[in-house]
Design an enzyme around this catalytic site. Structure first.
Site, PDB file in Angstrom:
ATOM      1  CE  LYS A 138      -0.645   5.825   7.701  1.00 55.60           C
ATOM      2  NZ  LYS A 138      -2.038   5.733   8.103  1.00 55.60           N
ATOM      3  CG  PHE A 185      -1.875   1.178   1.217  1.00 53.00           C
ATOM      4  CD1 PHE A 185      -3.150   1.025   0.687  1.00 53.00           C
ATOM      5  CD2 PHE A 185      -1.504   2.430   1.691  1.00 53.00           C
ATOM      6  CE1 PHE A 185      -4.033   2.103   0.634  1.00 53.00           C
ATOM      7  CE2 PHE A 185      -2.381   3.511   1.637  1.00 53.00           C
ATOM      8  CZ  PHE A 185      -3.649   3.343   1.114  1.00 53.00           C
ATOM      9  CB  THR A 245       0.428  25.926  -3.666  1.00 53.82           C
ATOM     10  OG1 THR A 245      -0.114  26.002  -4.979  1.00 53.82           O
ATOM     11  CG2 THR A 245       0.217  27.272  -2.970  1.00 53.82           C
ATOM     12  CG  ASP A 281       5.509   3.929   1.591  1.00 50.70           C
ATOM     13  OD1 ASP A 281       5.485   4.539   2.668  1.00 50.70           O
ATOM     14  OD2 ASP A 281       4.535   3.868   0.814  1.00 50.70           O
TER      15      ASP A 281
END
Lengths: 500, 500
Positions: B357, B217, B381, B326
């Site tokens: 997280k 994931f 941005t 990851d």
């Protein structure tokens, strides 16, 4: 308190006002009305070139950690106030770029500082929840008070996200899910659908597409990037989808002189949209949605007529595609309406309207049928940020109580009249002044001159941004008043006068 | 102040402690040590089923605005404290799910509330800058004090982003840009590259791929989603890339009984990785990077050996692919090291490590050569959020001064011993207890039973989360101590005892 610090700083910094150095401009602009010193500074105050020595020193430090080629200068946000951005060398500049159009009511607005001082709000800042599973008690009420109090006509559902790219990514997913569900006749997915999608294959992952426009900008993550067509450096070397790209009208200015040509240009683009929908359906890459900005912002402040957008909306409907209006940059009031696409007066509302920037967080409004029926299809850990929603609530209160949208229209007229005058006086430099409200732009003869003008104006105390190949975009806050417009026009007048 | 409100609430709420209802569990766990009432509640306190009437009422309200199928219950974050999450019906639960593993040091930690009370910090919360162009003065120093103070060995560059998905999306872009630049021999792109990328075509947009693992994931935006292979509902109906998906080892437990089988399984998966790299290069979809979680979290807490990951790193190197670890869910300390992949002791560090997280914001570390040479290639941005960095700074201070990583290892042992005991006593219900530190999981006999156990435990005052098809994942905060582990084990013991 930050506000006390700011007031103290104010007393120290009330210095020469650069307006005084622009006598030649009195013919087109009255002297600026003084703003109350409680609220804001009296004008720009420049001490060094920008970036100054401290900015350059910090850039060197940062360069050991990341690429710094896009750094303009380092800021002192504590000392910044209202429409004035203060840098780390003590320079105070009138800001018409506002952090790439993302500061709605100026720096350190008292209403926002007050949010931070209310002890009842603190827990929203230190306990970021997983909003999709464990929202705080005030979440439904807050959505009603904020996003839904300014919802575009006809849209009653909103999904918050953390930024503009995530908003569009998830909006696209909602489009694909809706379209496939429609194709499937609302039946459950087959075992083949479920199995094949897990290994990235059809039919579970269908070859749908989103139609976008050349010059459009919808973000930089891989889904969004497939619909972004501004500069090559935004897209180069990144794998993408073969999705259709239609031409966006390139209008000729002044509009009143090119009525027939512009109408033809818009008709040509719309015809191409329909051709692409047919062509991509034939090659098995069905167009599930059309995404468009009301004004192509990053791409150069490219406008099209209300008639163009109404016809585009009709084409989407005719072909069964979702009509997605991306208001990430245009939304939030700068055009004189809260949403730029409200100027069109659509009979059938947009199906999706995405936002971010001045809304302080991201998200999208959508029609009821674009809500997926199952959980976890539009989902992530945070799903937005309630602390940003608290701040947004105050921003919207200020916009309402101070009638800021009316103010934007009035100030926009002063700014636009100034730009018209400039292009009349400097036709070899400037052309095609355009825009709505204070969401304005003007073209400069070439890219190098544009970049140079921006730097020269900055050294005189005005922060501007470029867009497209050779445009300057004006993106002041919603509390940018007529006297601020005069300050800007006087300084820009000087800048142009010095430009040989 | 929120802290005063919390203390007042504490006096009202010191009620029955559910630990008392679990006498049968004394054989494997001592009575919980009382925590100081200044700091935290004394135990769970349940007044209604969860979700209770107020949660159900709010869910109905929210359902008019968004899909609410994933809502567990509504929370009172102001009253929540430490490891205890309080809901809107006055239920107080020990939290081992922590907002999908995103709360590092508990609810309303005094150190974080203090950040909010320091007037010098307020401007960071109300003036969100465009970090890539106009950073605040303290930005380089803050990056050094926070992200770089805990950087994985060998990585000195960091790019902040707003969330986990954006972090991986941009990490993938950095991978593609690096790979294509290498292919191009560091030469400038051709005119054909620049022109073709704007319309989504090769060679400007090359057909590169990222190799990922079944059960992995990495997020839900379109680029990330092409590497996510957990549940069909995460991917169904969304167009994707034909990128290679390798099998991830499915280890058999207990590990000591299946040494040979597990080694064979890992060898099989690594062989498939190499085969896929060759196969995808042949079909013109060169694998530019390999992305892997140290523990497949969302996919069911699937582990592999250090040997597997070391060999995978070598394969990446051998084939010239970027090795991207990851750590969005595994990072931040729960495994007993700050980064889970530090357990491997790699000789050659990972090329990219992404996070979010518990780091309160997103981003990725990377080797020097993965910094693009040009501006605006990795850009948006906001590029993160300095207000989150301020909070992270305090989180890291607390972790250091309280030696929380050591605490995690000690508490993890208590938790794990408890899980081993449970699976020995309830072999028909539970199996495959596994994990590192407090990042633990256990399998339940089937999905329905798993979901049922989670609901029953919740009604007794413990919040748990599922992962994979039939696992429960334990993701307590870093301030979850041995006495909290005892509270949990006692309650879960009761839950299991009641389960026929």
């Amino acid at each position: 308190m930050a506000s006390t610090l700011l007031c103290r700083q104010l007393a120290v910094n009330l210095q020469q006002n650069l307006r005084l150095s622009a006598p030649s401009y009195r013919c087109i602009s009255k002297a600026a009305t003084k703003s109350s010193p409680d609220v804001e500074f009296d004008g720009p105050s420049m001490k060094t070139e920008v970036p100054g020595p401290r900015s350059r020193e910090l850039t060197e430090q940062l360069d050991k950690i990341q690429n710094t080629c896009a750094i303009n200068f380092f800021c002192n946000y504590e000392k910044s106030r209202g429409n004035y951005l203060v840098d780390v060398d003590g320079n105070r500049m009138l800001d018409l770029y506002t952090q790439i159009s993302s500061i709605p009511i100026g720096y350190n607005h008292p209403a926002l500082l007050k949010v931070m001082q209310n002890p009842q709000n603190l827990s929203a800042f230190v306990n970021r929840p997983a909003l999709g599973s464990l929202p705080p008690e005030n979440f439904p009420g807050n959505l009603l008070d904020t996003f839904l109090s300014v919802a575009p006509k006809g849209l009653r559902k909103v999904q918050t996200m953390a930024c503009g790219s995530c908003s569009n990514e998830n909006a696209y997913k909602a489009i694909f899910i809706w379209y496939r569900n429609k194709e499937r006749g609302n039946m459950k997915p087959t075992k083949e659908d479920l199995d094949s999608c897990l290994i990235n294959q059809v039919p579970g992952c269908p070859e749908f597409s989103i139609l976008s426009f050349m010059g459009g900008f919808h973000g930089r993550t891989l889904g969004c990037l497939a619909t972004t067509h501004t500069k090559a450096m935004h897209k180069l070397d990144v794998p993408t989808f073969d999705w259709p790209v239609a031409p966006f009208p390139r209008l000729r200015y002044p509009l009143e002189e090119f009525v027939r040509e512009n109408a033809q240009e818009e008709a040509r683009c719309l015809e191409e949209v329909e051709d692409l929908i047919v062509k991509y359906r034939k090659k098995g890459k069905t167009v599930a949605g059309i995404v468009v900005e009301p004004i192509q912002a990053e791409g150069g402040d490219n406008h099209a007529s209300t008639d163009f957008f109404k016809k585009l909306r009709d084409i989407a409907k005719k072909h069964g595609c979702v009509f997605h209006v991306d208001e990430v940059q245009t939304g939030g009031g700068n055009t004189g309406k809260f949403w730029a696409h409200e100027h069109w007066g659509l009979d059938d509302p947009a199906d999706i309207v995405s936002f971010s920037k001045k809304m302080l967080t991201g998200g999208y409004y959508h029609k009821d049928e674009l809500t997926p029926a199952e959980p976890y299809r539009i989902f992530n850990t945070w799903m937005g940020d309630p602390s940003k929603n608290l701040l947004l609530n105050e921003v919207l209160n200020v916009i309402r109580t101070e009638n800021l949208l009316d103010e934007v229209s009035r100030t926009g007229k002063v700014l636009m009249d100034g730009l018209y005058d400039f292009q009349a006086r400097y036709p070899h430099l400037l052309s095609a002044a355009r825009g709505q409200g204070t969401f304005l732009a003007i073209d400069v003869r070439d890219e190098a001159t544009r970049n140079n003008l921006i730097i020269k104006a900055r050294n005189k105390g005005v922060v501007l941004g470029g867009c497209g190949e050779r445009s300057i975009r004006f993106r002041p806050t919603l509390v940018f008043k007529q006297h601020h417009a005069h300050v800007f026009l006087n300084i820009f007048n000087d800048t142009l006068a010095e430009y040989k």
